[in-house]
Design a protein around this motif. Structure first.
Motif, PDB file in Angstrom:
ATOM      1  N   PHE A 150      22.492 -37.684  -7.136  1.00  0.00           N
ATOM      2  CA  PHE A 150      22.780 -37.589  -5.715  1.00  0.00           C
ATOM      3  C   PHE A 150      24.275 -37.311  -5.558  1.00  0.00           C
ATOM      4  N   LEU A 151      24.590 -36.388  -4.661  1.00  0.00           N
ATOM      5  CA  LEU A 151      25.986 -36.052  -4.385  1.00  0.00           C
ATOM      6  C   LEU A 151      26.282 -36.474  -2.953  1.00  0.00           C
TER       7      LEU A 151
ATOM      8  N   THR B 151      23.968 -30.650 -15.283  1.00  0.00           N
ATOM      9  CA  THR B 151      25.057 -29.727 -14.965  1.00  0.00           C
ATOM     10  C   THR B 151      26.393 -30.468 -14.992  1.00  0.00           C
ATOM     11  N   CYS B 152      27.476 -29.708 -15.004  1.00  0.00           N
ATOM     12  CA  CYS B 152      28.829 -30.278 -15.080  1.00  0.00           C
ATOM     13  C   CYS B 152      29.247 -30.825 -13.720  1.00  0.00           C
ATOM     14  N   ASP B 153      29.733 -32.067 -13.693  1.00  0.00           N
ATOM     15  CA  ASP B 153      30.191 -32.652 -12.432  1.00  0.00           C
ATOM     16  C   ASP B 153      31.261 -31.786 -11.772  1.00  0.00           C
ATOM     17  N   ARG B 154      32.203 -31.322 -12.559  1.00  0.00           N
ATOM     18  CA  ARG B 154      33.310 -30.537 -11.991  1.00  0.00           C
ATOM     19  C   ARG B 154      32.778 -29.264 -11.343  1.00  0.00           C
TER      20      ARG B 154
ATOM     21  N   SER C 245      31.501 -37.363  -4.472  1.00  0.00           N
ATOM     22  CA  SER C 245      31.227 -37.953  -5.781  1.00  0.00           C
ATOM     23  C   SER C 245      29.752 -37.786  -6.114  1.00  0.00           C
ATOM     24  N   LEU C 246      29.457 -37.843  -7.418  1.00  0.00           N
ATOM     25  CA  LEU C 246      28.100 -37.729  -7.932  1.00  0.00           C
ATOM     26  C   LEU C 246      27.680 -39.040  -8.573  1.00  0.00           C
ATOM     27  N   TYR C 247      26.421 -39.399  -8.439  1.00  0.00           N
ATOM     28  CA  TYR C 247      25.949 -40.608  -9.101  1.00  0.00           C
ATOM     29  C   TYR C 247      24.451 -40.509  -9.369  1.00  0.00           C
ATOM     30  N   ARG C 248      24.013 -41.265 -10.349  1.00  0.00           N
ATOM     31  CA  ARG C 248      22.597 -41.343 -10.660  1.00  0.00           C
ATOM     32  C   ARG C 248      21.961 -42.422  -9.797  1.00  0.00           C
ATOM     33  N   VAL C 249      20.691 -42.239  -9.493  1.00  0.00           N
ATOM     34  CA  VAL C 249      19.985 -43.151  -8.601  1.00  0.00           C
ATOM     35  C   VAL C 249      18.761 -43.712  -9.317  1.00  0.00           C
TER      36      VAL C 249
END
Length: 394
Positions: free
Chosen positions: A184-185, A232-235, A261-265
């Motif tokens: 999730f972004l 995929t790449c966060d950047r 920011s990106l995070y796993r859920v």
């Protein structure tokens, strides 16, 4: 009540401080152990549902929260291409709650209010820089073992130390569930998307088979939530974000961003919410996706209901068995209600088959057009239904 009956609380987030306040108001000595040097400054959760506001009113902090928040009296479902599908009016709950709306306010605006209220009560202590690394139990009490080797003794311990809870691991509670296939972004916008979407409600769930979206207005920003492919790449994902949000801005390059920011859920529930003299609340006990804003709210409900049951035991007003029953009620709620509802929200937003999408749109429009059906739906999405007949306040 003697110091020997002190309750330790691991974690000074909204759940831990709520549990501490519930206990302290009943005359129970409380020590809160917080890993950070101060209260967390991240905004994180930002939606307060009606029953949570009722509980916070009883604790004496709702007026301060209302002054800092933004009232959302409706929310809507949208289609990314065709616009508004259905708008649900929360005022239909006026006969069910004194707070027939959602309050949009970041959780870091609640915790100082709870800390201030807690500090006014005798027998309370909050220790920062005191990370709980484990728990040792005897038949008469518990020791919180700190990361620096220190030990703090209490009669009971409430674990509210988050999804990676050291308390939960220490008591050996399993944490079964699943991890969502996408990340999730979340992004905060520095402009108002209503400049290009004038009919946008304060809370909007955008249906799309390829790229669903959630838009939330908070006092400081509009917040956007998007799914992002795994692997995929966060950047790279952050670099392409303005292009993904181009439809929310009149600017050629997409909206101005304050933060992203990106995070796993994950969707997980502990095998037990009680282990001897240890209770688990909030993310330490259950985690779910953020679609519907139920995570922090259900954690606060845990803190109020389980904290109240523990206070009843300590004051001789309830039995140990009744405390266990309350813990199991909260676990059942996490499994059958919170987890099920948030997962259904995820499936609804990403429905792909045309027939399924058409049926969903028709159902949403019919619900919004029928006050009886709309109220029934709102009782569930606002979490009022989750407390009725399940050890709640109704």
């Amino acid at each position: 009540m003697s110091a020997a009956e002190k309750v330790l609380v691991a974690g000074a987030g909204p759940v831990g401080l709520t549990a501490a306040l519930v206990l302290a108001r009943r005359g129970v000595p409380v020590t809160v152990l917080e890993a950070g040097a101060e209260l967390a400054g991240e905004s994180r959760a930002s939606t307060f549902h009606p029953p949570t506001l009722e509980m916070l009113a009883d604790l004496g902090v709702v007026e301060g929260l209302l002054a800092r928040g933004l009232v959302a009296d409706s929310f809507q479902f949208r289609d990314r291409r065709s616009g508004t599908v259905a708008t649900l009016d929360l005022s239909l709950l006026a006969g069910d709650t004194p707070y027939p709306y959602r309050l949009q306010c970041e959780q870091n605006k609640l915790t100082p209010l709870l800390l201030d209220r807690l500090g006014r009560l005798p027998g309370t202590e909050v220790r920062f820089g005191a990370a709980v690394a484990g728990v040792e139990q005897t038949s008469r009490g518990v020791h919180a073992v700190l990361a620096d080797g220190g030990r703090v003794r209490g009669a009971w311990l409430v674990g509210a130390d988050g999804a990676h809870s050291a308390v939960r691991r220490s008591v050996g509670a399993e944490f079964h569930g699943m991890t969502y296939p996408e990340r999730f972004l979340v992004a905060s916008l520095d402009e108002d998307p209503r400049a290009v979407l004038p009919d946008l409600a304060p809370i909007a769930y955008v249906l799309d088979p390829d790229e669903w979206m959630v838009l939330l207005r908070t006092p400081d920003h509009w917040r956007v939530l998007l799914p992002t492919p795994d692997g995929t790449c966060d950047r790279g994902e952050l670099a392409r974000l303005p292009g993904r949000l181009r439809g929310l801005s009149a600017r050629a390059g997409g909206p101005a961003l304050a933060h992203a920011s990106l995070y796993r859920v994950h969707q997980r529930v502990a095998g037990t919410f009680r282990s001897g003299r240890v209770l688990l609340c909030g993310d330490a006990a259950h985690v779910n996706n953020p679609l519907g804003g139920m995570g922090m709210n259900s954690g606060i409900h845990d803190a109020v209901l389980m904290g109240g049951a523990l206070a009843d035991v300590l004051t001789g007003e309830a039995t140990d068995e009744e405390l266990s029953d309350r813990a199991e009620e909260r676990r059942a709620c996490a499994l059958r209600y919170v987890g099920a509802e948030t997962h259904a929200n995820w499936e609804r937003l990403r429905a792909r088959e045309p027939a399924r999408r058409a049926a969903l749109v028709a159902e949403l429009r019919a619900t919004a057009a029928d006050p009886v059906a709309a109220r029934r739906s709102l009782l569930r999405s606002s979490m009022i239904e989750s407390l009725r007949g399940a050890g709640g306040t109704r």
